[in-house]
Design an enzyme around this catalytic site. Structure first.
Site, PDB file in Angstrom:
ATOM      1  N   HIS A  43      -8.318  -4.869  -7.096  1.00  0.00           N
ATOM      2  CA  HIS A  43      -8.553  -3.431  -7.275  1.00  0.00           C
ATOM      3  C   HIS A  43      -9.832  -3.106  -8.046  1.00  0.00           C
ATOM      4  CE1 HIS A  43      -5.022  -1.963  -5.257  1.00  0.00           C
ATOM      5  NE2 HIS A  43      -4.230  -2.748  -5.971  1.00  0.00           N
ATOM      6  N   ASP A  84      -5.924  -6.603  -1.495  1.00  0.00           N
ATOM      7  CA  ASP A  84      -6.224  -5.380  -2.247  1.00  0.00           C
ATOM      8  C   ASP A  84      -7.400  -5.604  -3.190  1.00  0.00           C
ATOM      9  OD1 ASP A  84      -4.457  -3.707  -1.020  1.00  0.00           O
ATOM     10  OD2 ASP A  84      -3.260  -3.255  -2.787  1.00  0.00           O
ATOM     11  N   HIS A 117      -4.844  -1.567   0.746  1.00  0.00           N
ATOM     12  CA  HIS A 117      -5.964  -0.799   0.204  1.00  0.00           C
ATOM     13  C   HIS A 117      -7.304  -1.198   0.809  1.00  0.00           C
ATOM     14  CE1 HIS A 117      -4.022   1.829  -2.673  1.00  0.00           C
ATOM     15  NE2 HIS A 117      -3.223   0.827  -2.997  1.00  0.00           N
ATOM     16  N   ASP A 120      -8.380   1.882   2.656  1.00  0.00           N
ATOM     17  CA  ASP A 120      -8.669   3.149   1.989  1.00  0.00           C
ATOM     18  C   ASP A 120      -9.979   3.738   2.486  1.00  0.00           C
ATOM     19  OD1 ASP A 120      -6.372   2.974   0.533  1.00  0.00           O
ATOM     20  OD2 ASP A 120      -7.324   2.203  -1.276  1.00  0.00           O
ATOM     21  N   HIS A 217       0.286  -9.804   1.666  1.00  0.00           N
ATOM     22  CA  HIS A 217       0.235  -8.590   0.850  1.00  0.00           C
ATOM     23  C   HIS A 217       1.422  -7.733   1.267  1.00  0.00           C
ATOM     24  CE1 HIS A 217      -1.907  -5.986  -1.957  1.00  0.00           C
ATOM     25  NE2 HIS A 217      -1.400  -4.993  -1.239  1.00  0.00           N
ATOM     26  N   HIS A 252       0.755  -7.040  -3.699  1.00  0.00           N
ATOM     27  CA  HIS A 252       1.216  -5.698  -3.336  1.00  0.00           C
ATOM     28  C   HIS A 252       2.140  -5.073  -4.377  1.00  0.00           C
ATOM     29  CE1 HIS A 252       1.864  -2.207  -0.915  1.00  0.00           C
ATOM     30  NE2 HIS A 252       3.128  -2.468  -0.655  1.00  0.00           N
ATOM     31  N   GLN A 254       2.447  -6.106  -7.390  1.00  0.00           N
ATOM     32  CA  GLN A 254       1.707  -6.224  -8.648  1.00  0.00           C
ATOM     33  C   GLN A 254       2.595  -6.659  -9.812  1.00  0.00           C
ATOM     34  OE1 GLN A 254      -1.023  -2.545  -7.128  1.00  0.00           O
ATOM     35  NE2 GLN A 254      -1.275  -3.037  -9.277  1.00  0.00           N
ATOM     36  N   ARG A 375       1.708   4.649 -13.480  1.00  0.00           N
ATOM     37  CA  ARG A 375       2.531   4.365 -12.302  1.00  0.00           C
ATOM     38  C   ARG A 375       4.026   4.531 -12.584  1.00  0.00           C
ATOM     39  NH1 ARG A 375       1.573   0.446  -7.864  1.00  0.00           N
ATOM     40  NH2 ARG A 375       3.559  -0.347  -7.075  1.00  0.00           N
TER      41      ARG A 375
END
EC number: 3.6.1.45
Length: 550
Positions: A43, A84, A117, A120, A217, A252, A254, A375
């Site tokens: 990320h 990601d 992601h 995105d 993922h 995914h 995390q 989150r």
């Protein structure tokens, strides 16, 4: 000096044996040492954070040290990512993750799974990222609808010593639901477990690898209890023939996948402590939390067709804990010995970091308290950050009320000065603010559907200027701006194009006569609102129990 201490050692023996006969290239009765290193959910964190934690420069030093150690013992290393790479840090986002992919090249990644992601941005950006990467981006279950062909390489083959290793890539089939629907008009995400079975069979028949690993993922959910999410690694491992994979390198969800008991992860894993990975149906499942906070290390021994894990550990990358001393002062202290940053990596990444910082550090406003965007809050309850974002959207569009997925809120903002960087960390996806004019009856139907979205998912909705009590699939006492909804009246609702085009399973609005795409990017809208409303008083945006579920 050895960089590592052994983690979870010999007690974690497991065996992987291919079901089919292979063309034996390895020596009988010889023990081969293979170390699999892994990260996931990067990320955009190519640079260390403000506390000096993680970052690719320290990661390279760590990986280089492990490579040297393993080579001295006659072994080989494979470095994989669970995907990601995109979205989360503005300096990366503004540069389409170019510094991240170039940094991963220098670390020496062998392959990565394509994460949700990675979509995105339009597919053209992902194709450019494939060009930057000197390693394959893998996914066996992403297809082009119009041709029925895979869009990416399904697997990659590696030779380590005399061993042939196959790495399969798989991507959550939730991607089309949780990503921007505008990017998926000709893309199909098939069930990963079904594709895995097909690919394993094909590999065994054609390439005959000695070892098969899946880089995925998909997420790790204890005991396969995935809730409203698509099935993840546990479910897939159980659906495959026993031991058909040596391991699953995941992402995914995390999480640090460190098991406290059978089918139950540790709740608050402490960096630097032993970590026992999950095992399902003879298949190891690993995941290294997020952002490059850890490098996972799995040491295997392969002998006569059998693959045994002899050690596993999660290695913290300069993670720190906050310690408060007797005098009331506090500081952040390393959990484990500091890992020096690789200067070649610093030289590579500094120009990218400086370019990004110059655009982002300018103050745009201030707040007198914390704006909650974590989150574990925005996916469960209404927050002042949700209200602020939606206030900005209503202000720009002249809307009566607003709705958005809580999962679209990606960070909090602390009390004090606010920069554009802060805003972009909150809304990193570049979605467009839209609005729809609807009758009161349409509003009732829409909000009733959205209110069914469950907590603990990105779809959980944040509301502004809406109040109701939800019970048994219906909304009682539904009001807009404090007034009961009039079925014959016209109302304007603001949201994001992501939700308006069906993202997160929301009802589609883009085909309605009253739908308008403003063309304004969400973060820019929030930035402008903060600039004109600053200093922000957080009490103005604090939820007061307007919406509730029974």
């Amino acid at each position: 000096m050895k960089l590592l201490q052994r983690g979870v050692a010999l007690a974690l023996l497991t065996t992987f044996t291919l079901a089919s006969e292979t063309a034996l290239a390895y020596e009988q009765d010889k023990t081969y040492k293979i170390t699999v290193l892994h990260t996931n959910d990067h990320h955009g964190h190519f640079w260390r954070n403000e506390y000096g934690e993680y970052g690719l420069a320290a990661q390279k030093t760590l990986v280089d040290g492990i490579r040297k150690e393993v080579a001295a013992e006659g072994g080989s290393v494979l470095l994989l990512s669970g995907g990601d790479i995109n979205t989360g840090v503005p300096e990366s986002d503004l540069q389409d993750a170019e510094p991240d992919f170039r940094g991963m090249n220098l670390v020496g990644y062998d392959a990565m799974a394509i994460g949700n992601h990675e979509f995105d941005n339009p597919l053209t950006v992902l194709r450019q990222q494939e060009k930057w990467a000197k390693f394959p981006l893998l996914s066996a279950n992403i297809y082009q609808k119009s041709t029925g062909e895979r869009l990416f390489k399904p697997w990659a083959l590696f030779k380590r010593q005399d061993l042939k290793i196959a790495v399969i890539g798989l991507t959550t089939d939730d991607t089309a639901k949780i990503g921007n629907p505008e990017y998926f008009t000709d893309i199909e995400f098939r069930k990963p477990a079904d594709e895995a079975k097909l690919v394993i069979q094909e590999l065994q028949q054609t390439e005959k690898p000695d070892i098969i690993i899946a880089a995925t993922h998909m997420g790790h959910y204890d005991n396969g209890e995935h809730g409203s999410n698509a099935p993840g690694d546990v479910e897939m491992a159980r659906a495959l023939p026993a031991g058909s994979l040596a391991m699953i390198v995941g992402g995914h969800s995390q999480d640090p996948v460190c098991m406290a008991a059978e089918n139950k992860k540790q709740v608050d894993y402490v960096p630097g402590t032993p970590c026992k990975p999950d095992q399902q149906n003879g298949i190891w499942i690993v995941q290294a939390h997020e952002w490059g906070k850890y490098v996972g290390r799995a040491d295997f021994e392969f002998r006569n067709g059998e693959m045994k894990m002899v050690n596993y550990q999660l290695i913290p990358v300069n993670l720190k804990k906050k310690v408060t001393w007797e005098d009331g002062k506090s500081e952040r202290v390393l959990y484990t010995p500091e890992i020096a940053e690789n200067q070649q990596m610093i030289s590579l990444l500094s120009p990218f970091q400086n370019k990004g910082k110059a655009q982002l550090e300018v103050k745009i406003g201030e707040t007198n308290g914390r704006l909650e965007g974590d989150r574990d809050k925005v996916r469960f309850v209404q927050t002042n950050m949700g209200r602020l974002i939606l206030a900005a959207q209503m202000d720009r569009t002249g809307a009566d009320f607003a709705v958005m997925s809580g999962g679209g809120i990606r960070d909090s903002i602390e009390a004090g000065d606010i920069s554009y960087k802060n805003v972009l960390k909150v809304q990193p996806f570049g979605n467009v603010v839209v609005y729809a004019d609807m009758t009161g009856k349409e509003v009732i139907d829409y909000l009733t559907a959205v209110a069914q979205m469950k907590p603990d998912s990105g779809a959980y909705p944040q509301f502004a200027n809406v109040s109701f009590v939800a019970k048994d699939g219906k909304l009682n006492d539904l009001k807009i701006k404090g007034e009961p909804v009039d079925p014959a009246k016209t109302y304007r609702m603001a949201t994001l194009n992501f939700n308006a085009t069906g993202g997160d399973g929301y009802p589609r609005l883009d085909n309605k006569p009253g739908y308008v795409n403003t063309g304004f990017i969400d973060a820019e809208v929030l930035k402008a609102y903060i600039q004109k409303s600053s200093p922000l008083d957080v009490s103005v945006y604090e939820p007061k129990g307007e919406v509730s579920w029974q």
